[in-house]
Design an enzyme around this catalytic site. Structure first.
Site, short mmCIF file in Angstrom:
data_model
loop_
_atom_site.label_atom_id
_atom_site.label_comp_id
_atom_site.label_asym_id
_atom_site.label_seq_id
_atom_site.Cartn_x
_atom_site.Cartn_y
_atom_site.Cartn_z
N ILE A 151 0.81 -1.20 -0.05
CA ILE A 151 0.02 0.05 0.04
C ILE A 151 0.79 1.34 0.00
O ILE A 151 0.66 2.38 -0.45
CB ILE A 151 -1.07 0.11 1.15
CG1 ILE A 151 -2.08 0.76 0.95
CG2 ILE A 151 -0.15 0.29 2.40
CD1 ILE A 151 -2.74 0.64 -0.27
N SER B 137 12.27 0.83 6.71
CA SER B 137 11.62 -0.47 6.37
C SER B 137 12.75 -1.28 6.50
O SER B 137 13.78 -1.15 6.16
CB SER B 137 10.99 -0.45 4.85
OG SER B 137 9.89 -1.41 4.57
N ARG B 138 12.45 -2.57 7.11
CA ARG B 138 13.62 -3.59 7.31
C ARG B 138 14.31 -4.31 6.01
O ARG B 138 15.44 -4.48 6.19
CB ARG B 138 13.06 -4.89 8.04
CG ARG B 138 12.51 -4.40 9.59
CD ARG B 138 11.63 -5.59 10.00
NE ARG B 138 10.49 -5.97 8.96
CZ ARG B 138 9.55 -6.81 9.28
NH1 ARG B 138 9.55 -7.60 10.52
NH2 ARG B 138 8.79 -7.20 8.42
N LYS C 196 -5.11 1.97 8.07
CA LYS C 196 -6.30 1.26 8.71
C LYS C 196 -5.89 -0.27 8.67
O LYS C 196 -5.06 -0.66 7.70
CB LYS C 196 -7.72 1.32 8.04
CG LYS C 196 -7.59 1.23 6.44
CD LYS C 196 -7.35 -0.21 5.70
CE LYS C 196 -7.96 -1.38 6.28
NZ LYS C 196 -7.64 -2.37 5.01
N ASP D 59 -9.51 -7.42 7.11
CA ASP D 59 -8.77 -6.58 6.70
C ASP D 59 -9.55 -5.55 5.49
O ASP D 59 -9.64 -4.25 5.63
CB ASP D 59 -7.53 -7.05 6.26
CG ASP D 59 -6.57 -5.94 5.77
OD1 ASP D 59 -5.74 -5.42 6.56
OD2 ASP D 59 -6.62 -5.65 4.50
P1 NAP Z 1 2.62 -5.40 3.06
O1 NAP Z 1 2.74 -5.39 1.61
O2 NAP Z 1 2.71 -6.56 3.89
O3 NAP Z 1 3.64 -4.13 3.56
C1 NAP Z 1 3.81 -3.98 5.00
C2 NAP Z 1 5.05 -3.56 5.32
O4 NAP Z 1 5.21 -3.52 6.78
C3 NAP Z 1 6.04 -4.70 4.89
O5 NAP Z 1 6.60 -4.45 3.55
C4 NAP Z 1 7.10 -4.60 5.70
O6 NAP Z 1 8.25 -3.85 5.47
C5 NAP Z 1 6.70 -4.05 6.98
N1 NAP Z 1 6.34 -4.59 8.15
C6 NAP Z 1 6.80 -4.17 9.39
N2 NAP Z 1 6.67 -5.01 10.55
C7 NAP Z 1 6.12 -6.04 9.85
C8 NAP Z 1 5.69 -7.41 10.23
N3 NAP Z 1 5.60 -7.87 11.45
N4 NAP Z 1 5.06 -8.34 9.37
C9 NAP Z 1 4.91 -7.88 8.19
N5 NAP Z 1 5.53 -6.75 7.35
C10 NAP Z 1 5.86 -5.70 8.44
O7 NAP Z 1 1.03 -5.06 3.37
P2 NAP Z 1 0.36 -3.93 2.79
O8 NAP Z 1 -0.67 -4.52 1.85
O9 NAP Z 1 0.89 -2.73 2.42
O10 NAP Z 1 -0.56 -3.35 4.21
C11 NAP Z 1 -0.33 -2.61 5.23
C12 NAP Z 1 -1.42 -1.76 5.65
O11 NAP Z 1 -1.92 -1.32 4.75
C13 NAP Z 1 -2.43 -3.04 6.43
O12 NAP Z 1 -2.91 -2.18 7.58
C14 NAP Z 1 -3.70 -2.99 5.30
O13 NAP Z 1 -4.99 -3.05 5.96
C15 NAP Z 1 -3.36 -1.60 4.70
N6 NAP Z 1 -3.90 -1.42 3.50
C16 NAP Z 1 -3.63 -2.31 2.57
C17 NAP Z 1 -4.33 -2.30 1.27
C18 NAP Z 1 -3.77 -3.23 0.30
O14 NAP Z 1 -4.56 -3.26 -1.04
N7 NAP Z 1 -2.73 -4.00 0.16
C19 NAP Z 1 -4.95 -1.26 0.73
C20 NAP Z 1 -5.55 -0.36 1.85
C21 NAP Z 1 -4.97 -0.45 3.24
P3 NAP Z 1 9.83 -4.18 5.88
O15 NAP Z 1 9.76 -5.97 6.08
O16 NAP Z 1 10.66 -3.91 4.87
O17 NAP Z 1 9.95 -3.94 7.32
#
Ligand code: NAP
Length: 308
Positions: free
Chosen positions: A15, A37-38, A91, A169
């Site tokens: 996101i 970011s890690r 969120k 989610d």
């Molecule tokens: P994602 O692709 O997994 O990205 C989250 C990032 O957070 C990871 O790349 C990771 O980066 C970091 N991170 C830090 N601690 C973590 C942990 N314990 N486990 C996994 N990742 C961790 O997820 P995302 O889809 O972007 O979603 C993140 C948030 O945005 C959620 O709350 C989701 O509800 C919201 N969101 C997502 C979407 C969608 O379509 N995907 C839409 C709207 C809102 P590092 O490993 O580099 O630290």
């Protein structure tokens, strides 16, 4: 010319790349100066592994946006507030209601802005739907939120872990719209959820809710292949309102469907700057309350094991 806030972004995942970076780049009230970011970096922007390292580097930040999963976000938000930074939360705003309550208290104590965002509320037709419903009596509401986890959340193991929310989610986006547009409060009465064997969070859920005297039923499904559904249908004394495509399309009785381009995240960043300017916070926990209520009362079914 208004001040541009020096912003740090935490959690460079899906996101952050899809929505936050373009929205920040397109808004001259925010200046992205660092990322934490890690495992990921952003070319041309100072990078740190953790928010602790980001804060310690003392880059003159005003604010941070947290784009990490909800589990663990409390510690990150707390560290930012303790360091005197305004905070914008993706969120769901936290993994639990007690965490978000404590963050709101801390932000108020420190006179900092805490913005718990609900991006779906910024969808193009949500404000018009709310305005139309203000004068109407609601008879029944049906929420159908069905999407393919493999397409929208590829490999995101965290989403099916404890605290990952599973199908809530995306489902919480529907609840963020419903709580915003319905004239009367939403109460949760019963729920069922299906959790795959060996996982902690659900892939399916059905919620039975009520607003005033009207039943509100929600069907959430994370295994929907083919056409995806993010629809809310509301029967009223003046006919049916239909919000489609996550709140971007609106059909009112006797009128052609209206839709407008997606401006959700640009809207969130404009509002974040306004909130900081005014010294205000925006923390509406109602969507999270309904999800927590569902977890309290739900009948559980075990589904077949799931792999991405
Ligand atoms: P994602 O692709 O997994 O990205 C989250 C990032 O957070 C990871 O790349 C990771 O980066 C970091 N991170 C830090 N601690 C973590 C942990 N314990 N486990 C996994 N990742 C961790 O997820 P995302 O889809 O972007 O979603 C993140 C948030 O945005 C959620 O709350 C989701 O509800 C919201 N969101 C997502 C979407 C969608 O379509 N995907 C839409 C709207 C809102 P590092 O490993 O580099 O630290």
């Amino acid at each position: 010319m208004s001040k541009a806030y020096r912003l740090g972004l935490v959690g460079l995942g899906k996101i952050a790349r899809d929505q936050h970076l373009p929205a920040i780049m397109g808004n001259d009230r925010h200046d992205l100066v660092a990322v934490a970011s890690r495992n990921a970096q952003l070319e041309g922007v100072a990078g740190f592994a953790t928010i602790g390292e980001l804060i310690a580097a003392d880059r003159g930040l005003d604010a941070v946006t947290l784009c990490t999963p909800p589990e663990g976000r409390y510690q990150q938000a707390r560290a930012a507030l303790e360091a005197g930074l305004h905070v914008m939360l993706e969120k769901p705003p936290a993994a639990t209601l007690s965490e978000i309550a404590e963050l709101a208290r801390l932000a108020a104590e420190k006179r900092l802005t805490l913005f718990a965002t609900w991006h779906s509320r910024e969808a193009a037709s949500v404000a018009d739907a709310k305005a139309w419903l203000r004068e109407r009596t609601v008879h029944a509401v049906r929420i159908i939120w069905k999407e393919d986890i493999r397409r929208w959340h590829p490999g995101q193991e965290w989403i099916l872990a404890a605290g990952g929310f599973g199908v809530f989610d995306p489902g919480i986006n529907a609840l963020s719209i419903a709580t915003q547009i319905l004239p009367q409060p939403l109460l949760l009465e019963a729920a069922t959820m299906g959790v795959p064997e060996g996982r902690m969070s659900p892939l399916t859920a059905s919620l039975a809710m009520r607003t005033g005297d009207a039943p509100v039923n929600a069907e959430f499904d994370f295994l929907q292949t083919g056409p995806q559904s993010w629809d809310i249908e509301i029967d009223t004394d003046a006919g049916q309102l239909k919000l489609g495509m996550g709140g971007s399309e609106l059909t009112l009785p006797g009128e052609p469907m209206q839709k407008a381009p997606d401006r959700e995240y640009p809207g969130l960043y404009a509002r974040f700057a306004e909130l900081i300017d005014r010294g205000e916070s925006d923390v509406d926990v109602r969507p999270l309350q309904l999800v927590a209520d569902a977890f309290l009362v739900a009948e559980r079914q075990t589904l077949a094991p799931f792999e991405f």
